[in-house]
Design an enzyme around this catalytic site. Structure first.
Site, PDB file in Angstrom:
ATOM      1  N   GLY A 217       0.834  -1.198   0.000  1.00  0.00           N
ATOM      2  CA  GLY A 217       0.000   0.000   0.000  1.00  0.00           C
ATOM      3  C   GLY A 217       0.868   1.247   0.000  1.00  0.00           C
ATOM      4  N   SER A 218       0.351   2.279   0.630  1.00  0.00           N
ATOM      5  CA  SER A 218       1.025   3.584   0.554  1.00  0.00           C
ATOM      6  C   SER A 218       2.356   3.630   1.282  1.00  0.00           C
ATOM      7  CB  SER A 218       0.107   4.665   1.119  1.00  0.00           C
ATOM      8  OG  SER A 218      -1.077   4.718   0.358  1.00  0.00           O
ATOM      9  N   THR A 219       2.660   2.652   2.121  1.00  0.00           N
ATOM     10  CA  THR A 219       3.984   2.691   2.766  1.00  0.00           C
ATOM     11  C   THR A 219       5.074   2.625   1.714  1.00  0.00           C
ATOM     12  OG1 THR A 219       4.040   0.288   3.064  1.00  0.00           O
ATOM     13  CG2 THR A 219       3.149   1.595   4.884  1.00  0.00           C
ATOM     14  N   LYS A 221       5.293   4.371  -0.809  1.00  0.00           N
ATOM     15  CA  LYS A 221       5.607   5.725  -1.276  1.00  0.00           C
ATOM     16  C   LYS A 221       6.927   6.222  -0.697  1.00  0.00           C
ATOM     17  CE  LYS A 221       0.780   6.901  -2.069  1.00  0.00           C
ATOM     18  NZ  LYS A 221      -0.460   7.308  -1.373  1.00  0.00           N
TER      19      LYS A 221
END
Lengths: 484, 462
Positions: A217-219, A221
């Site tokens: 997921g966004s981790t 990024k």
């Protein structure tokens, strides 16, 4: 008749000499081969009939052998079995060895090279050889905080000391009690094992380092941001395109943000702001600008795709190969085919928090003889330097922004510099997302990195987000390590 | 050294007492070791043994002083040592079975009782039989009873099969192997019969390949013995007993006639019988296959032998020590495989000592045979001694994989009443014959005096 009697006597002597010869063959000449025969239960029992050394956490044995009156002589038992199961594994007559029981078997049995001198001493003094002890890096308070935080939710927690690479917590839920599998009643053990295999949630998986891997997921990024900073063309203040909807190139697909929200009224924002609100469109367009090769290279500098032994074997995390542009955009924000272990994400955060230096994660602090005298200490080693000091400092500051002004507010600890990143990995329509929170917390004398994943939104279900579900667990673990 | 001085003859009873104390001390020490290793203290069973067993040995010793003062002084101490060692191992296994396999927990108590019965039987033989030559009068009675004993297990209801062999009879809860006693009876019969027929049977017939064959008409007795042993092999499926009886007969026949051709004929006949039987009976083929490779069919026919061998290997040179090994992993560790159990805990050293005891026992029996004056006594003692040697060879050879495994008991060591009683009776007979061999004649009798000189000249060198 006496002549014949004498001859018959000679015959009996010959018969007895044959017996003497055969006994010598069985007990001396062939003895080694007979002992090594795979059917030889005596050899098998003897390997279990040893005062196997303990696994130690904070001065207490979490796995130890106690004498019992049966075929095996010693019973392996585990204190707080389910809490430490992902670390200890089990030592089973029926199922063999897993976890640290397997990885440190030579020390625990007393046959490791490090215990050579001890063995010589035993030989001279005639002492019964005993297994050595293995002191683990696990921080009891952090492990228990992680265990309590996950509760009956499925997921995993890994915490690292960013300055040494020591693994301070490694929890995976649901778990199991290794004491049951270490039992000597093989029928019962088989039954318990079969039940665990059939149980929903795969309690035998070590989700922290193996299992089925997770979409980050966004981790993820953080890795895209690191690649941007390392390219030299971006800083934390670089403006990124941040449309409400991003039409992916070469396709009809359109990417939106969580809840279709707007990242920025102006349609652009700094990278730091984009990370703080976890703007999908900004990082997807950044990913497109960087290209998949730059992101993959950055991921691999953090440890993706590489073999790692802590000394438990860690499943390599994956950034997909052969991606087209829309896939690159999705992979840059942790969707598509990105797959990671919680340990890998903790390593990413650890390097960011430690000025770009990634220390080799490890579970063993010291190997000790039976008298607990230290015979070997795991040295602090640098596994890689995934990003420069200045990139690391900028990225760490950006993570602090996430906690102070962004989606990670629940991880804040008064008096501690905390940086974090949320992640909410979509798994498809109608399925609750996996919730992530990765963070570091540092005081003047200690710095800890932690990765938390809670499957299927945990207790919050469809409403679950990384910040709300996983954030508080990360905070509790960091508080435990930092003594707050 | 043909001195004609009666005073020079020594009874040896003093020496016997010394050796006996040594044998008892070793046995009690072994028991204490077992008790300490297995229970952590000296158990009530240890105390029971430490009182009962020396008492039994002393009874035998006193009886010898009274009734067979010139009996061989080594035979009794060796027997006491062997029986004591066997009891210690059986006690050690019984302590294990108390928890693991309660149906075997009583083996020690039973064996101790049977030891007492065995000593009593020996006392009766020595007390009632003042001169071994008396037995010659019962030559044909012994034959009849001996053969009856062999046939008894075949009688429906009475006989039963155990471990694949039908060599047992059961009376109530007691089971008995009558063949063990038949061994003695047939040794008496062979000695009595062959001592009279020796001259006829040694008459020369045709010569073949350098060997002087007997006359065809004299082949009757050996053919009869062969048929009997083949019958045992076929109907009771017991190769060991069959081999033991036939071997005993051929040995006594050879000693009586001094014709090596009998041994060749015997070997040919027996081999032929076994080869034919092996074609017919699957269990014999299995035995041979297991002997050649015990590990292929590990979970089947090879299990017991494999585990016995693992036990021996585990013992190595020095043994694990009493109570420290795992002989219980071998099935029937207390009977057929007791030698492997002892080998595991006492090591190669211990097994050598035990085998040496048997060598000495057999040798002492043979010495009595050479020393005694009458032909019947010579054949009886040498036959019994040879039977013991053959039995030890067959059973120990079987459990050490020297030869295929056959079901015979290890004299004095293995758990089992019939074997223990029969072997104590054999010891009593050997003691009786040796007393006859070593007893100085009354000084007044000139005829006997010349006999002593002849005997010393003949057998004194042994």
């Amino acid at each position: 008749m006496n002549t014949q009697i004498r001859r018959v006597t000679t015959l009996t002597i010959v018969m007895f000499l044959a017996l003497f010869g055969m006994v010598t063959v069985d007990q001396f000449v062939n003895a080694g081969a007979l002992r090594a025969n795979p059917h030889n239960a005596r050899t098998y029992y003897a390997s279990f009939n040893k005062d196997r050394g303990p696994l130690i956490v904070a001065g207490e044995a979490i796995a130890s052998s106690v004498p019992v009156d049966d075929d095996y002589g010693y019973q392996r038992t585990y204190a707080e079995g389910p809490v430490y199961a992902p670390v200890t594994g089990f030592y089973s007559v029926l199922l063999g060895m897993t976890g640290m029981e397997w990885a440190a078997d030579d020390v625990l049995q007393g046959t490791a090279d490090s215990l050579f001198l001890t063995r010589i001493q035993d030989l001279v003094t005639g002492a019964q050889p005993q297994g050595g002890a293995v002191e683990l890096t696990i921080d009891e308070a952090a492990q228990l905080a992680a265990w309590r935080g996950l509760g009956d939710q499925r997921g995993a927690v890994v915490a690292l000391d960013t300055d040494t690479g020591e693994i301070l917590a490694m929890v995976s839920t649901p778990s199991y009690d290794p004491s049951v599998l270490a039992g000597h009643d093989t029928a019962k053990v088989q039954q318990a094992y079969d039940a665990l295999l059939a149980e929903a949630g795969n309690p035998l998986w070590n989700r922290a380092i193996a299992g089925n891997l997770y979409a980050p997921g966004s981790t993820f990024k953080l890795i895209t941001a690191a690649a941007a900073l390392e390219s030299g063309e971006y800083t934390a203040d670089s403006q990124l395109d941040a449309p409400t909807r991003l039409a992916l190139p070469d396709s009809t697909a359109v990417l939106g943000n969580m809840g279709d929200s707007m990242c920025s009224g102006s349609g652009s924002m700094t990278m730091a702001q984009a990370l703080a609100v976890s703007c999908n469109t900004a990082f997807a367009s950044l990913g497109l600008e960087l290209g998949d090769e730059a992101i993959r290279a950055q991921a691999e500098r953090f440890g993706f795709a590489g073999p790692l032994s802590i000394p438990l074997p860690v499943t390599p995390s994956v950034f997909p190969e052969d991606v087209d542009r829309p896939q690159t955009a999705m992979a840059a924000i942790g969707q598509y085919d990105d797959r990671v272990t919680p340990l890998q994400m903790a390593m990413v955060v650890s390097a960011i928090a430690a000025d770009g230096v990634l220390h080799t994660p490890h579970l063993v602090r010291t190997e000790r003889g039976a008298n607990l005298e230290v015979v070997a200490t795991t040295p602090v080693e640098t596994l890689a330097v995934p990003l420069s000091r200045s990139s690391a400092e900028q990225l760490a500051d950006m993570m602090v922004q996430v906690v102070d002004n962004g989606s990670g507010g629940r991880a804040a600890i008064p008096g501690v510099r905390v940086g974090g990143k949320t992640g909410t990995a979509e798994k498809g329509d109608g399925q609750a997302p996996d919730n992530w929170f990765v963070a570091f917390g540092e005081t003047e004398d200690r710095s800890v990195a932690v990765a938390v994943v809670v499957e299927d939104g945990g207790k919050a279900g469809m409403q679950g987000t990384g910040g709300a579900v996983a954030g508080p667990i990360a905070r509790e673990v960091m508080e435990a390590v930092l003594d707050r | 050294m043909a001195t004609v001085a009666p005073l020079a003859a020594r009874s040896g009873r003093g020496g016997e007492l010394g050796l006996l104390v040594l044998a008892l001390a070793t046995s009690v020490y072994a028991f204490a070791q077992v008790s300490l290793a297995m229970t952590g203290g000296l158990s009530s069973d240890f105390r029971r043994f430490a009182i009962v067993y020396p008492a039994l040995a002393i009874i035998m010793h006193v009886l010898l002083r009274l009734r067979a003062a010139y009996a061989d002084p080594v035979i009794l101490p060796i027997t006491v040592l062997l029986n004591g060692t066997g009891l210690a191992m059986i006690y050690r296994l019984a302590l294990h079975y108390e928890q693991a396999e309660p149906r075997f927990a009583q083996i020690f108590s039973r064996q101790l009782v049977w030891t007492a019965v065995g000593v009593t039987a020996a006392v009766l033989v020595l007390g009632l039989l003042r001169d071994h030559r008396t037995l010659r009068r019962f030559t044909y009675t012994a034959m009849a009873l001996g053969l009856a004993g062999l046939v008894l297990p075949l009688v429906p209801i009475l006989g039963h099969e155990e471990g694949g062999s039908r060599i047992w009879i059961r009376l109530g809860t007691m089971s008995f192997q009558p063949a063990e006693v038949s061994k003695i009876l047939l040794a008496v019969f062979f000695a009595g019969y062959l001592v009279t027929r020796a001259e006829t049977l040694s008459l020369a017939g045709a010569k073949f390949a350098g060997l002087r064959l007997p006359r065809p008409r004299d082949l009757g007795p050996i053919l009869a013995a062969w048929l009997a042993s083949v019958a045992v092999l076929i109907f009771e499926k017991d190769l060991g007993t069959s081999l033991l009886f036939f071997g005993l007969f051929v040995a006594v026949l050879y000693i009586a006639t001094n014709r090596p051709s009998w041994i060749v004929i015997g070997l040919v006949l027996f081999s032929a019988g076994v080869v034919v039987a092996a074609r017919v009976f699957a269990h014999l083929q299995t035995r041979v296959a297991t002997w050649l490779d015990p590990f292929t069919d590990y979970y089947g026919a090879g299990y017991q032998l494999s585990n016995g061998l693992f036990g021996l290997a585990n013992g190595g040179l020095g043994g694990t020590g009493w109570g420290e090994g795992r002989p219980d992993l071998t099935s029937l560790a207390f009977s057929d495989f007791i030698v492997d159990s002892l080998g595991e805990e006492l090591g190669l050293t211990g097994l050598f000592a035990i085998l040496t005891c048997f060598v000495l026992l057999v040798q002492r029996g043979m010495r009595a045979a050479m020393g005694v004056r009458d032909g019947f006594g010579k054949l009886l003692a040498s036959g019994l001694a040879f039977a013991m040697a053959l039995q030890v060879f067959v059973v120990v050879g079987g459990v050490t994989r020297l030869i295929p495994l056959t079901g015979l008991t290890t004299p004095f060591l293995a758990a089992g009443g019939s074997s223990l009683v029969a072997n104590w009776m054999i010891v009593a007979l050997l003691l009786r014959v040796s007393d006859g061999a070593r007893r100085p004649p009354p000084a007044t009798s000139e005829i006997d005096l010349s006999g002593v000189i002849a005997a010393e000249a003949d057998g004194g060198a042994a």
